[in-house]
Design a protein around this motif. Structure first.
Motif, mmCIF file in Angstrom:
data_model
loop_
_atom_site.group_PDB
_atom_site.id
_atom_site.type_symbol
_atom_site.label_atom_id
_atom_site.label_comp_id
_atom_site.label_asym_id
_atom_site.label_seq_id
_atom_site.Cartn_x
_atom_site.Cartn_y
_atom_site.Cartn_z
ATOM 1 N N ALA A 594 0.830 -1.199 0.000
ATOM 2 C CA ALA A 594 0.000 0.000 0.000
ATOM 3 C C ALA A 594 0.865 1.249 0.000
ATOM 4 O O ALA A 594 0.588 2.211 -0.719
ATOM 5 N N GLN A 595 1.968 1.190 0.813
ATOM 6 C CA GLN A 595 2.859 2.344 0.863
ATOM 7 C C GLN A 595 3.472 2.600 -0.515
ATOM 8 O O GLN A 595 3.572 3.730 -0.960
ATOM 9 N N THR A 597 2.241 1.646 -3.394
ATOM 10 C CA THR A 597 1.200 2.147 -4.286
ATOM 11 C C THR A 597 0.953 3.619 -4.012
ATOM 12 O O THR A 597 0.848 4.436 -4.940
ATOM 13 N N ALA A 598 0.857 3.944 -2.712
ATOM 14 C CA ALA A 598 0.604 5.329 -2.344
ATOM 15 C C ALA A 598 1.714 6.213 -2.896
ATOM 16 O O ALA A 598 1.468 7.289 -3.432
ATOM 17 N N LEU A 601 1.284 6.511 -6.578
ATOM 18 C CA LEU A 601 0.125 7.339 -6.887
ATOM 19 C C LEU A 601 0.432 8.807 -6.625
ATOM 20 O O LEU A 601 -0.029 9.684 -7.354
ATOM 21 N N VAL B 286 -5.765 5.182 -0.198
ATOM 22 C CA VAL B 286 -4.420 4.614 -0.369
ATOM 23 C C VAL B 286 -3.383 5.726 -0.476
ATOM 24 O O VAL B 286 -2.335 5.685 0.165
ATOM 25 N N ILE B 289 -2.000 7.537 2.653
ATOM 26 C CA ILE B 289 -1.002 6.874 3.492
ATOM 27 C C ILE B 289 0.376 7.498 3.318
ATOM 28 O O ILE B 289 1.139 7.636 4.271
ATOM 29 N N PHE B 419 -5.740 3.340 8.930
ATOM 30 C CA PHE B 419 -4.288 3.342 9.146
ATOM 31 C C PHE B 419 -3.735 4.747 9.309
ATOM 32 O O PHE B 419 -3.060 5.059 10.274
ATOM 33 N N ARG B 423 -2.592 6.834 12.693
ATOM 34 C CA ARG B 423 -1.195 7.222 12.823
ATOM 35 C C ARG B 423 -1.075 8.580 13.514
ATOM 36 O O ARG B 423 -0.186 8.792 14.335
#
Lengths: 631, 480
Positions: A594-595, A597-598, A601, B286, B289, B419, B423
């Motif tokens: 996810a990180q 992908t983030a 993105l 997403v 994050i 998430f 945080r």
């Protein structure tokens, strides 16, 4: 006063919020101790007065239950979940105990906790406990009751671990919380099952459904047993009683309020409240009576040899709760509530008296290091003696009446009474009388065994404490004349008595009185005159003594049989394999993905305006093409 | 005559007050600036009061059907006034420190609110567009207000260009719908479409442009690119304005365009909204994050939240619309508090807009850490906060309309979202404070922000009255 019931519940919450906020570091310590005390004691007293007013109204309404719907919490599909409060004879008794004894203990605490650094935090928690306890007894639906049920668990955890700097006390708090969780699993399952088959969680409706012409399509015994598992947790019955003795790590008034007078009776209340289910569940009822009798007996044997003043009282509480469950198991619900009431009086008095002793002895709890205190702290002594006589069942004090009725119904009830049950319960009563008088003798009579320094500082407690003791001693003395089973009979009828046994009633009363005095005599015989005879007896049966002193080594057995295998399983299988490899691996993998992908993105977000416009237009074109294809 | 003007009385009062403040401010020395401020606040209060006082159950049409005054518009107008008023209270100190606390801010804010109100009560494409442009122009200039800041100027430029593009698309779509149906009145358009008299293909192409325009204004993926840059670049006070009350107006715009005028094309726009909603929820959550700047993080959170709102909306029935409306209201309340806390921590030369600026907030001030905790829990949808019930309502509406797979995707997306919200909580509670400067703010700001935060908890425990209001407002306005 349409919302009087809601107000009763909310008053302590106001106390919690104001004290918790204004007087702690959280809100910047804005107010002083005087404000805290006034608020923390005033609000429970107000709640008590309001309860009395509600009782008057209940009486005027011809004992038609008062219902107060605070609000609709949620509408889910066609079902509505309401936060509603319900006030009938049973609720009235319980609410009066909770607010009445609760208020007294708040007042007592003002003296007991005077020197504590976290004075405001203590009272905030105590008010919070009262709020949840009132939610528990006043709630109409099991849902509200469950919120209260979990809430008192939380408040109890916070108060047991109140002095959390001491790891042992913090551990006791955790133990109470975890053991209760096991019981709650059963409670929850029972609740789900009820909702699925009866379609409501309102307890009056559940009772009505079970008392109706067609029984709900669920085994009453299964539901009964599941709910009883919850009750064994909260009310400290076999096999989940182990947390209660450790719970004595909290401040003594807390032991009096939570771990003797109110919270631990929640399981008794639950069974009595849902008597509609248990009336149709003979197997569950038999289990309740059996577990109750076994707990009463075993806890009493352990109490015989304990030397910590609070531990003796803790095991005595477990034992008395067992007797209440015996009454529930044989269908004498009103009698169980009667014993809840008298027990609240004398056990609160005993614990607070013990608190006064500990206070006087600068923190000493070992009765082997006490003795001869009767003259030095006379008010504490007199009140403690009255309460001891009451719990031992000496007539005409409160405990005699309620305990006698339990013994009678355990013998003669047509709903599962038996001679064996009576024998076990009577043996527990005999032992109760013995160990309580032993406690009294070792603490207050004989020669002093205190160290010189401690003895020098012995002093009677302030009026705020002794006054409360006097009130509770008075209630312990005359509380038995409240004809509670009779008051509750219209909603909790007493069980039928086996006709052939009717004529035994007087004999049994005689035996009960004899048992109480036998216990007294035995204690005086063994512990009078320097306790030499007791020492001799101990010397003759070292093995039995060791077994009892070690509390049958149940904690050790749980540790060996349950905790260690569980620990091994969770460490080797769940933690190392399941958690670290499977779960963490997957999760970390997913998170990393996810990180990434983030990250990629985010890179699209270049800040380039032309790109933004291009992407938007691409979206429009895609939508147009898609629409074109679908026309 | 007075009766005919009654439906637009709040707008009239607002316009008059805006002109008064503009003139008055010319003659006020800077030390008397608070006169303008309190006059503005009084105007907002008056507007809210008039809106409530003139509220009627039955819809009232005025200006030959250009404007409608129904329960829906009353409710949304009232909330917009409250939101803007709160925003001004929160921003006052922040703006003053940066030398931006000038009459123009107040006037532009009032005019932006006027635009929102016109949008909210519009019953014709003309008024809808008029309101939209008035709002947008005010916001563009407010983003650019901090002239010395390069980031702000860049953000304003992007906002303006992309906003113009969106307006163009919306206008193009509207003109196509006009061409196909021969009317600008949303109710008449609905009737024409219902009777099957419109030109089908042109209408559909018009719909695509209208939906694109709406998606732009909401900031739904793939029309979301302006959101992070503008949220990040604008002064926090302006970000707060952009992120709150206009969302209410945008909801009204969506409802009037899709729910009323183009209701007959429900099956066509539903498909597009599904794509927009899904992309927004996933991409928003997403991408958030990876953010280290809290304003940017909240921008992506806005994108995701608009996806959730659309999830309720695309159920296209009363339950769905009311869930979406509840969601927007909940979102506005939560957003106000979130930027409110950011501005509370900001001081001269320090924006407090990085996540690490929240380190150890619990040590510095347990109370504000607790409020921020409530905000983050509400955004993440943790019960019993308002955000939980809002998410629950839209997901329930989607399930009720048969979009079960979409509901599952929504739940998964919000799981990812938890998430980055948590945080912030972790940083506040489990890390040590680096910055130990005391937090200073005006009393009214503190009181309002506390009330705002606690409201998230209160409405989470007692959601039913607010939900009931949404349902009644929509039902009385003809959405059955």
């Amino acid at each position: 006063m349409k919302h009087a019931l809601t107000l009763i519940v909310l008053l302590p919450l106001v106390g919690f919020l104001l004290n918790g906020f204004l007087a702690t570091r959280f809100g910047g310590n804005r107010v002083g101790k005087g404000f805290v005390t006034a608020l923390a004691c005033g609000l429970p007293i107000a709640a008590f007065l309001l309860t009395v007013a509600c009782l008057v109204r209940l009486q005027e309404a011809g004992y038609q239950p008062l219902v107060d719907t605070a609000y609709t919490w949620a509408l889910i599909g066609g079902r509505s979940f309401e936060i509603a409060f319900y006030f009938d004879r049973l609720t009235a008794v319980m609410t009066l105990i909770v607010t009445g004894v609760g208020s007294l203990i708040h007042v007592y605490s003002a003296g007991y906790m005077k020197e504590d650094e976290s004075y405001a935090r203590y009272f905030a928690y105590l008010n919070l406990f009262l709020f949840f306890m009132l939610l528990l007894v006043l709630g109409r639906s099991l849902l509200v009751l469950f919120v209260g049920w979990e809430g008192v668990g939380l408040a109890s955890y916070l108060l047991i671990g109140f002095w959390f700097e001491d790891p042992e006390k913090a551990a006791a708090g955790k133990k109470a919380f975890i053991v209760n969780r096991i019981g709650d699993a059963g409670f929850l399952l029972g609740m789900f099952l009820l909702y699925q088959t009866v379609g409501t969680l309102d307890m009056d409706r559940i009772n009505a459904a079970f008392n109706g012409a067609t029984l709900p399509a669920v085994s009453a015994s299964l539901v009964g047993i599941l709910l009883f598992i919850g009750a064994t947790g909260k009310s400290a019955q076999i096999p989940l009683y182990v947390w209660l003795p450790d719970a004595m790590a909290g401040p003594t008034p807390v032991s009096a309020l939570i771990h003797a007078a109110t919270m631990v009776t929640a399981g008794v209340y639950l069974v009595a409240r849902l008597s509609g289910i248990y009336l149709h569940a003979p197997e569950a009822s038999a289990l309740v009576a059996g577990i109750g009798a076994a707990t009463a007996f075993f806890a009493a044997t352990i109490a015989l040899v304990q030397t910590d003043i609070k531990k003796v009282l803790a095991y005595s509480t477990v034992s008395q709760l067992g007797l209440m469950f015996v009454a529930l198991g044989v269908g004498a619900y009103g009698v169980a509530i009667f014993h809840v009431t008298t027990h609240a009086f004398f056990k609160a008095c005993l614990f607070l008296g013990a608190g006064s002793v500990i206070h006087a002895l600068s923190g000493e709890q070992d009765i082997l290091k006490m003795g001869g205190l009767a003259r030095k702290i006379p008010v504490t002594f007199v009140t403690f003696a009255i309460a001891t006589a009451a719990i031992a069942g000496i007539p005409p004090l409160a405990g005699f009446f309620s305990k006698d009725e339990i013994l009678w119904f355990s013998f003669a009830s047509a709903r599962g009474g038996s001679t064996f049950l009576w024998l076990v319960a009577s043996a527990a009563s005999l032992m109760t009388s013995f160990y309580m008088f032993r406690l009294l003798w070792l603490t207050f009579f004989g020669a002093s065994r205190m160290s010189h320094e401690v003895e020098h500082h012995v002093h009677e407690s302030p009026l705020s404490m002794t006054g409360v003791l006097a009130v509770l001693a008075l209630l312990s003395a005359v509380g038995g004349f409240l004809a509670l089973p009779h008051f509750l009979e219209p909603m909790l009828p007493l069980p039928a008595v086996v006709p052939a046994l009717h004529h035994h009633e007087r004999t049994l009363i005689g035996i009960a009185i004899a048992l109480a005095f036998t216990g007294l005599a035995a204690a005086v015989f063994l512990y009078g005159g320097g306790a030499r005879r007791a020492a001799a007896l101990r010397g003759r049966f070292p093995l039995a003594h060791g077994l009892l002193l070690g509390k049958y080594f149940v904690d050790e057995a749980y540790d060996f049989l349950v905790s260690r295998p569980l620990l091994w399983l969770s460490d080797r299988v769940f933690l190392r394999l399941g958690d670290r490899v499977l779960l963490d691996g997957t999760l970390n993998g997913l998170a990393a993905w996810a990180q990434r992908t983030a990250g990629s993105l985010s890179r699209i977000q270049t800040g380039n305006l032309q790109l933004y416009a291009f992407l938007a237009l691409a979206g429009v074109v895609a939508a147009l093409v898609w629409t074109w294809a679908h026309v | 005559m007075t009766h005919a003007l009654l439906p637009v009385l709040p707008e009239a009062v607002l316009l008059a007050a805006a002109c008064t403040v503009l003139l008055l401010d010319l003659f006020l020395p800077p030390s008397r600036r608070h006169w303008s401020f309190w006059l503005t606040q009084a105007t907002l209060l008056a507007c809210a009061a008039i809106t409530v006082a003139t509220a009627e159950l039955q819809p009232l049409h005025a200006f030959g059907g250009l404007v409608v005054d129904d329960m829906l518009s009353d409710f949304l107008k009232l909330l917009s006034c409250v939101a803007v008023s709160t925003m001004l209270f929160y921003s006052r100190g922040y703006l003053a420190v940066r030398g931006l606390f000038r009459g123009e801010v107040l006037v532009l804010t009032m005019l932006a609110l006027l635009g929102m109100m016109v949008m909210i009560s519009a019953a014709s494409f003309l008024t809808l567009y008029l309101g939209l442009e008035l709002l947008a122009l005010c916001l563009y200039s407010m983003v650019a207000m901090h002239r010395t800041s390069n980031a702000a100027s860049e953000a304003a430029m992007k906002y303006f260009v992309l906003g113009a593009l969106a307006s163009g698309m919306l206008l193009y779509g509207m003109s196509m719908v006009y061409g196909a149906t021969g009317s600008l009145d949303i109710h008449r358009i609905a009737r024409v479409i219902h009777a099957g008299q419109g030109n089908g293909t042109v209408l559909l192409f018009g719909l695509v442009f209208v939906v694109s325009g709406i998606a732009f204004k909401l900031g739904a993926v793939p029309y979301h690119m302006w959101v992070p840059d503008v949220y990040h670049g604008a002064p926090t006070a302006v970000t707060l304005l952009i992120g709150t009350a206009p969302k209410l107006a945008a909801f009204a715009l969506t409802l009037r365009l899709l729910g009323v005028a183009l209701a007959g094309l429900e099956f066509d726009w539903q498909g597009m909204l599904i794509v927009l909603s899904l992309l927004s929820m996933v991409l928003g959550n997403v991408t958030a994050i990876a953010q280290t700047n809290i304003k940017r993080m909240l921008a992506y959170s806005t994108i995701a939240n608009m996806g959730f709102m659309l999830l309720g909306f695309l159920a296209a029935n009363l339950a769905g619309y009311s869930a979406a409306m509840f969601y927007v209201v909940a979102y506005v309340l939560t957003s106000l508090a979130s930027f409110g806390v950011v501005m509370l921590l900001a001081r001269e030369g320090f924006e407090a807009d990085r996540i690490e600026d929240f380190r150890g907030l619990n040590q510095r001030s347990p109370w504000w850490a607790f409020i921020m905790l409530l905000v983050m829990f509400s955004l993440a949808g943790v019960p019993p906060t308002l955000g939980f019930y809002a998410k629950f309502a839209v997901i329930e509406a989607a399930v009720g309309a048969g979009f079960i797979w979409l509901a599952v995707a929504a739940v998964l997306a919000s799981l990812v979202g938890a998430f980055y919200y948590l945080r912030v909580v972790k940083v506040m509670y489990f890390e040590d404070a680096v910055d130990t400067t005391p937090i200073v703010a005006r009393g009214d700001n503190r009181a309002l922000l506390s009330a705002n935060g606690l409201a998230l908890l209160l409405f989470g425990i007692l959601p039913q009255p607010l939900m009931g209001l949404c349902v009644v407002a929509l039902a009385q306005s003809g959405f059955l």
